[in-house]
Design a protein around this motif. Structure first.
Motif, short mmCIF file in Angstrom:
data_model
loop_
_atom_site.label_atom_id
_atom_site.label_comp_id
_atom_site.label_asym_id
_atom_site.label_seq_id
_atom_site.Cartn_x
_atom_site.Cartn_y
_atom_site.Cartn_z
N ASP A 1 0.83 -1.21 0.00
CA ASP A 1 0.00 0.00 0.00
C ASP A 1 0.86 1.26 0.00
OD1 ASP A 1 -2.46 -1.57 0.51
OD2 ASP A 1 -1.53 -1.92 2.47
N LEU A 2 2.05 1.14 0.59
CA LEU A 2 2.94 2.30 0.77
C LEU A 2 4.37 1.87 0.51
CD1 LEU A 2 3.39 5.24 1.85
CD2 LEU A 2 3.59 4.23 4.14
N VAL A 3 5.09 2.68 -0.27
CA VAL A 3 6.51 2.44 -0.54
C VAL A 3 7.29 3.65 -0.05
CG1 VAL A 3 8.28 2.08 -2.29
CG2 VAL A 3 6.04 0.99 -2.55
N GLN B 1 -3.73 13.39 -5.22
CA GLN B 1 -3.47 12.14 -4.52
C GLN B 1 -2.24 11.43 -5.07
OE1 GLN B 1 -7.18 10.06 -4.93
NE2 GLN B 1 -8.20 11.26 -3.37
N GLY B 2 -1.57 12.07 -6.04
CA GLY B 2 -0.36 11.50 -6.60
C GLY B 2 -0.59 10.41 -7.63
N LYS B 3 -1.79 10.30 -8.16
CA LYS B 3 -2.09 9.24 -9.11
C LYS B 3 -1.64 9.62 -10.53
CE LYS B 3 -6.24 7.70 -6.61
NZ LYS B 3 -7.71 7.52 -6.70
N LEU C 1 -0.90 11.91 6.35
CA LEU C 1 -1.48 12.68 5.24
C LEU C 1 -1.47 11.86 3.96
CD1 LEU C 1 -2.53 15.30 3.92
CD2 LEU C 1 -0.14 16.02 3.69
N VAL C 2 -0.35 11.21 3.68
CA VAL C 2 -0.24 10.40 2.47
C VAL C 2 -1.24 9.26 2.49
CG1 VAL C 2 1.27 8.81 1.20
CG2 VAL C 2 2.16 11.00 2.03
N LEU C 3 -1.38 8.59 3.64
CA LEU C 3 -2.31 7.47 3.74
C LEU C 3 -3.76 7.91 3.67
CD1 LEU C 3 -0.44 5.37 6.45
CD2 LEU C 3 -0.65 4.85 4.00
#
Length: 220
Positions: free
Chosen positions: A51-53, A163-165, A119-121
């Motif tokens: 989910d997160l890198v 959202q960085g997509k 915040l990122v999550l």
């Protein structure tokens, strides 16, 4: 916080990786943590594994943003956050423009780092204070009402950008062609008075657009 959070840590310094693991256990005690020291090793996992890198920017065998681009291409659905000793505003802007969901300098306070990851999550994008020191010279003043001229579809596209997509993920989320997404982004850039993703991200922070855009809609 999701107890099943799956995190990949990519850094060539074992002690720093262990420090991140300790920090992440504070953030999500039941998180599943995987460590690796290189991009090549990181890319051996399944694309939907994490989910997160969290990755260093300057890893052995990589140059510039090459490592970030490879990770984004492989882990399309994961939020990729740079944790680096490089605090150049130009580097930070470039990483965000290439799809990073955040950029955390390695000297950042532990509590601030946890807040940044929260915040990122929550599908936001974290920018450190260093990123705001130099504003792109070709960025004009913000419009007085940046959201009002945007259609609901354009707001959805902007929300995905914030959202960085990447474009193809936004297209899949909205059921649109990637070319249509590019057209909507061009319209968004015109309204915000910017020329690219990085400038749009900075403008969003200046105008607090994350709150102004409101929650995601299931239909548009």
């Amino acid at each position: 916080m999701n107890p099943s959070l799956r995190v990949l840590i990519v850094d060539d310094h074992p002690l720093f990786r262990e420090g991140l693991c300790s920090l992440l256990k504070r953030l999500a005690p039941q998180a599943c943590l995987t460590q690796t020291s290189s991009i090549d090793d990181a890319l051996t996992h399944a694309p939907d594994r994490f989910d997160l890198v969290l990755m260093d920017l300057h890893l052995p065998g990589t140059e510039g943003l090459d490592g970030l681009l490879r990770m984004k291409a492989h882990y399309e659905s994961a939020a990729v956050v740079i944790i680096s000793g490089d605090e150049s505003p130009v580097t930070i802007r470039s990483a965000i423009q290439q799809g990073a969901s955040g950029y955390i300098p390695k000297r950042t306070d532990v509590n601030v780092t946890i807040q940044a990851l929260q915040l990122v999550l929550a599908h936001g994008v974290y920018l450190p204070p260093e990123a705001m020191l130099v504003r792109p010279a070709d960025t004009p003043p913000p419009p007085s009402s940046p959201i009002e001229p945007l259609s609901e579809r354009q707001r959805a596209v902007l929300r995905g950008l914030l959202q960085g997509k990447p474009n193809k993920v936004i297209a899949a989320d909205l059921g649109l062609a990637e070319g249509t997404i590019k057209a909507h982004l061009w319209a968004v850039y015109q309204v915000l008075g910017v020329q690219n993703r990085a400038q749009a991200m900075y403008r969003a922070h200046e105008l607090n657009l994350f709150g102004a855009l409101g929650p995601e809609r299931t239909t548009l």
